[in-house]
Design an enzyme around this catalytic site. Structure first.
Site, short mmCIF file in Angstrom:
data_model
loop_
_atom_site.label_atom_id
_atom_site.label_comp_id
_atom_site.label_asym_id
_atom_site.label_seq_id
_atom_site.Cartn_x
_atom_site.Cartn_y
_atom_site.Cartn_z
N GLU A 17 0.57 -1.06 -4.62
CA GLU A 17 -0.80 -0.06 -5.17
C GLU A 17 -0.02 1.42 -5.23
OE1 GLU A 17 -2.17 3.74 -4.20
OE2 GLU A 17 -2.03 2.43 -1.63
N ASP B 34 -11.26 0.86 0.53
CA ASP B 34 -11.13 2.34 0.64
C ASP B 34 -12.63 2.95 -0.32
OD1 ASP B 34 -9.69 2.08 2.33
OD2 ASP B 34 -7.77 2.87 1.35
N ASP C 208 1.20 -1.24 0.30
CA ASP C 208 0.24 -0.23 0.28
C ASP C 208 0.72 1.24 0.16
OD1 ASP C 208 -2.94 0.58 -0.13
OD2 ASP C 208 -2.31 1.81 2.03
#
Length: 549
Positions: A355, A414, A308
């Site tokens: 990501e 998300d 991430d």
């Protein structure tokens, strides 16, 4: 890394149905692996597996190495003789259905797991004892510090609660000798709390034993697991406490600066995450040992690892500690290629997924290209007129813009669910989605209820090597089923669970691998689940995904 053309589903184990309070690594997890196989899929993506704390976010865990005890399946512990059915019976306030109530689950399950660990430690012998000894030896590089940290943390968390104090962590509440890891204080604590520390290790043994069993089962069916780690770790973690010299902390172990992202059109004040920042010079001085251990450990637990906020390796937004917003931060160069050259040297061609969402610079693109890391595409971003290239149909998230080396999602944990997003789109955006997906053929007007499935098809037929679909999107669930709303805390975040009517039910004997080769054939399948499995299988065939060699 070269990805073979494949597809699969995003579902965190906490969202699995059927078990008391929260999804686990038990029978329903094995049933889901079977469902993926019947669906012709070869990827199962999950969120981080670490033990969660305040806010229940898997991206803010007490350890980046440990497993979440709440995922441990109690039925398996009963079968192994470490709990009785009476001991494991959940109280009335623990539900088998509906969203997770994390506070209630923690209150019930953690003491139960500790009881099972006590029984295990008092009874284990022979092969079981050998397996536990091997586990402790192999995981010593993180397990000893984690078990010690949790022993101290639980003691002082309970004390702070009695005193009515909130937000007290190791660096602002523990005795300084323990917080700053003075040797005598640590040795004294270990002597006085030997049993507590050993119980923490035994609970982790339960988790890793069950996780390996599930992963081996999935791998045997041709299903690879995509894991996930955040670039930053939580301040309230064994990772920071045990490695204070590797973070930007002062002499009192308070952060000098914290992580976040700058203001953009989503937020005028940016996002203040609050994670402590790495001291990259100190990391480099140790040849990036901690990161090598972290990535190596993650790649043993899963087959691929998504990182991430990958752009933070090229440059990160540092906000002075104590700021109320992220406005007054600044960009500071990260380790860049030096870190990943070391990763390559130590671990080989690591199966990492970057990501790379948000504002991505040429420096980040070069880092991705130099190491051939696949990035991410999100279809919900493709039809936003505010995105770069939105009005000229050159938005990088539109399927016709993809190169092969990427992973496409309809949405992420998300995002709103895709159906929820469609329901809230403007008429202009919805018309754009319909025209694009129908190829602008005259008299073809995809309706709102068809668009979610059409977007999944677009992901599958795109040039992206991997296509991964959140399970909520497969069933066109609305906003009430979304996993997380960023920049918010509590509520329904991370709490969503599937209804078992989507997949069917499973028994322990199936999960234990003692049934025949067809596994769950007698118990598996519901009309909704079977219909979706057949559709996904055909979609994968038509789009050339998951083709066996």
């Amino acid at each position: 890394m070269i990805l073979k053309r494949a597809s699969g589903v995003l579902l965190h184990p906490t969202s699995l149905p059927g078990s008391p309070g929260i999804g686990t690594l038990g029978a329903q997890a094995f049933l889901f692996a079977d469902w993926l196989e019947r669906s012709g899929q070869s990827l199962w993506q999950i969120l981080p597996l670490g033990p969660t704390g305040y806010g229940d976010s898997p991206y803010a865990s007490f350890s980046t190495f440990a497993g979440n005890p709440l995922l441990i399946d109690t039925d398996s512990l009963i079968a192994q003789g470490f709990l009785t059915e009476e001991e494991a019976a959940p109280p009335d306030y623990i539900s088998y259905t509906g969203n997770i109530d994390f506070g209630s689950v923690v209150y019930w399950k953690i003491p139960l797991l500790k009881k099972a660990a006590q029984n295990f430690l008092s009874r284990t012998q022979g092969e079981s004892a050998k397996a536990y000894a091997v586990f402790k030896k192999e995981q010593r590089f993180w397990l000893d510090d984690y078990a010690l940290f949790m022993s101290i943390k639980e003691f002082y968390d309970a004390q702070a609660q009695k005193e009515g104090l909130f937000g007290k962590l190791w660096n602002n509440y523990w005795p300084s000798a323990l917080a700053l890891r003075e040797e005598k204080a640590l040795v004294d604590w270990q002597k006085a709390h030997k049993d507590d520390i050993e119980i923490q290790k035994a609970v982790q043994f339960f988790f890793f034993y069950q996780w390996k069993k599930l992963k081996d089962y999935a791998n045997a069916k041709g299903i690879s697991i995509i894991g996930d780690i955040p670039i930053f770790v939580a301040l309230d973690s064994a990772d920071v406490w045990a490695n204070q010299h590797l973070f930007q902390l002062n002499k009192k172990a308070l952060p000098k600066a914290v992580a976040g992202v700058p203001p953009d059109y989503f937020s005028e004040t940016g996002q203040l995450w609050g994670n402590p920042l790495y001291d990259w010079k100190a990391m480099k001085a140790e040849d990036y040992r901690w990161w090598i251990e972290r990535i190596g450990h993650s790649l043993k637990m899963t087959d691929y690892v998504r990182i991430d906020h990958f752009r933070g390796f090229e440059a990160y937004w540092a906000v002075p500690y104590g700021e109320k917003t992220a406005v007054n931060g600044k960009w500071i160069k990260g380790p860049g290629a030096d870190l990943f050259n070391t990763v390559q040297k130590k671990l080989g061609n690591a199966a990492l997924i970057a990501e790379d969402l948000g504002v991505i610079t040429d420096g980040v693109r070069k880092l991705l290209d130099d190491f051939n890391f696949p990035g991410m595409k999100v279809l919900q971003f493709a039809f936003d007129m505010q995105e770069a290239g939105g009005k000229g149909c050159t938005n990088a998230f539109l399927p016709h813009m993809y190169d092969k080396n990427c992973v496409v999602y309809t949405g992420t944990h998300d995002n709103d669910t895709t159906q929820g997003w469609l329901n809230n789109c403007s008429d202009e955006e919805r018309r754009f989605v319909s025209e694009y997906l129908s190829g602008c053929i005259n008299d073809v007007n995809l309706q709102n209820h068809q668009l979610c499935s059409a977007l999944i098809s677009a992901a599958f037929f795109s040039n992206a090597a991997f296509a991964v679909i959140p399970v909520q999107d497969l069933f066109s669930f609305g906003s009430e089923m979304r996993m997380n709303t960023p920049s918010t805390c509590g509520g329904s975040n991370w709490a969503w669970r599937m209804d078992d009517s989507l997949l069917g039910s499973a028994t322990l004997s199936d999960a234990a691998g003692t049934s025949d080769a067809d596994g769950y054939s007698a118990a598996a399948g519901t009309p909704a689940g079977n219909e979706k499995a057949a559709w996904l299988k055909r979609l994968a065939q038509l789009s050339g995904r998951n083709i066996a060699e």
